[in-house]
Scaffold this active site. Sequence first.
Site, PDB file in Angstrom:
ATOM      1  CE1 TYR A 107       5.675   5.852  15.598  1.00  0.00           C
ATOM      2  CE2 TYR A 107       4.626   3.816  16.590  1.00  0.00           C
ATOM      3  CZ  TYR A 107       4.559   5.271  16.522  1.00  0.00           C
ATOM      4  OH  TYR A 107       3.382   6.174  16.652  1.00  0.00           O
TER       5      TYR A 107
ATOM      6  CE  LYS B  57      -3.066  12.298   3.481  1.00  0.00           C
ATOM      7  NZ  LYS B  57      -4.387  12.866   3.272  1.00  0.00           N
TER       8      LYS B  57
ATOM      9  CG  ASP C 133      -6.835  12.369   5.211  1.00  0.00           C
ATOM     10  OD1 ASP C 133      -6.993  11.321   4.621  1.00  0.00           O
ATOM     11  OD2 ASP C 133      -6.152  13.375   4.804  1.00  0.00           O
TER      12      ASP C 133
ATOM     13  CG  ASP D 194       0.870   3.966  18.175  1.00  0.00           C
ATOM     14  OD1 ASP D 194      -0.129   3.589  18.888  1.00  0.00           O
ATOM     15  OD2 ASP D 194       1.681   4.757  18.682  1.00  0.00           O
TER      16      ASP D 194
ATOM     17  CG  ASP E 198      -4.175   4.921  21.400  1.00  0.00           C
ATOM     18  OD1 ASP E 198      -4.099   3.847  21.042  1.00  0.00           O
ATOM     19  OD2 ASP E 198      -3.478   5.530  21.951  1.00  0.00           O
TER      20      ASP E 198
END
Length: 343
Positions: A137, A184, A216, A240, A244
């Site tokens: 981002y 990751k 993951d 993020d 969610d």
Amino acid sequence: MECHHRHPLLTALESAHMSHEIAVIPGDGIGQEVTPAALEVLEALDLDFEFVTADAGDETAAETGEALPQETYALAASADATLFGAAGKTAADVILPLREAVDSFVNVRPARAYPGVDALRPETDLVFLRENTEGVYAGHEDRLSEDLSTLTRVVTDSASRQLGRFACEYVEDRGIESFTVAHKANVMRETDGRFRDAVVDVADGRGVETEEVLMDAFATHVCLDPTQFDVVVCPNLAGDVLSDLAAGLVGGLGLLPSANLGAERGLFEPVHGTAPDIAGEGVANPSAAILSGAMLLEFLGYDAEAESVQTATEAVLEAGPRTADLGGSATTDEVTAAIVDRL
Ligand code: NAI
Ligand code: MG
């Protein structure tokens, strides 16, 4: 009651309850409904707060040509704390600069299932500590040819260590022994490797235990058994997405507050957006905004008041009245009044 969002960096402020200036930026859609609800709750506490309201968002852009007027940015940059609602199409033009205005390096996102609320995983009680300034981002995207676009992922040792220090203070402050680092680094060896190494090194140096999980795999584990996790430290995009996902486990967007924290200021906002499908009807769930107000109180050192707001909100979630997203038929005002009554 355990509070999951006390700001450990500001303990010094706790004994010094001075007057505070609070910027209030409702924005668009249900931001105009839930932000006044949170404000009503804060005002009911009768603290030495000066509230200053400012404009931002789609309507402001239509009127003035700017989604985030300079006065609003300057207000957030100088106020002790900012209460934000939501912005519509202009969300990225509003919220990204506002997070920068308060010099926020971490986004604290508690995802907790409350008694009485129908949740997929009622045992969920998690807090995400999301890196808030870099990763994918950071805004470095390029179109190199007709066929090829690229994105540069930014990870610094300094931002990762700052997040690591915050995570250590956060768990130490709550008597929690360890935190989880989701990454990751098996694939993004350089960037997530750096992130992981920096966070773990800070924790090792302070005697805080860490567990690592590949992000993951975390997505699967958290759905199957969220009780395995408590405080989860993530790079920006992972935080993020995974927070969610956790929102889905606890009963929806009307419930999730968040805090964008810097060393000196903070911006507090519900995780949800402007909800155009229900905006203007007066039926939005004010809980996420009100719980964001509780995080604001805690940040400023008003721990007892923060806990009162949290407790009152939880009591109303359990006993009602409830808004339509939680299966009820109450209005935003009725829920807010019930919470104020219990304070
Ligand atoms: P949204 O969060 O606004 O709504 C998603 C769904 O959840 C809708 O069905 C909505 O009615 C429901 N919902 C959300 N908050 C609720 C509440 N407090 N009470 C009851 N129901 C609630 O997300 P969506 O629809 O993806 O985005 C709408 C607009 O909001 C877009 O323009 C988007 O850019 C903006 N947005 C802004 C954000 C911000 O300002 N931080 C964050 C997310 C979206
Ligand atoms: Mg998001």
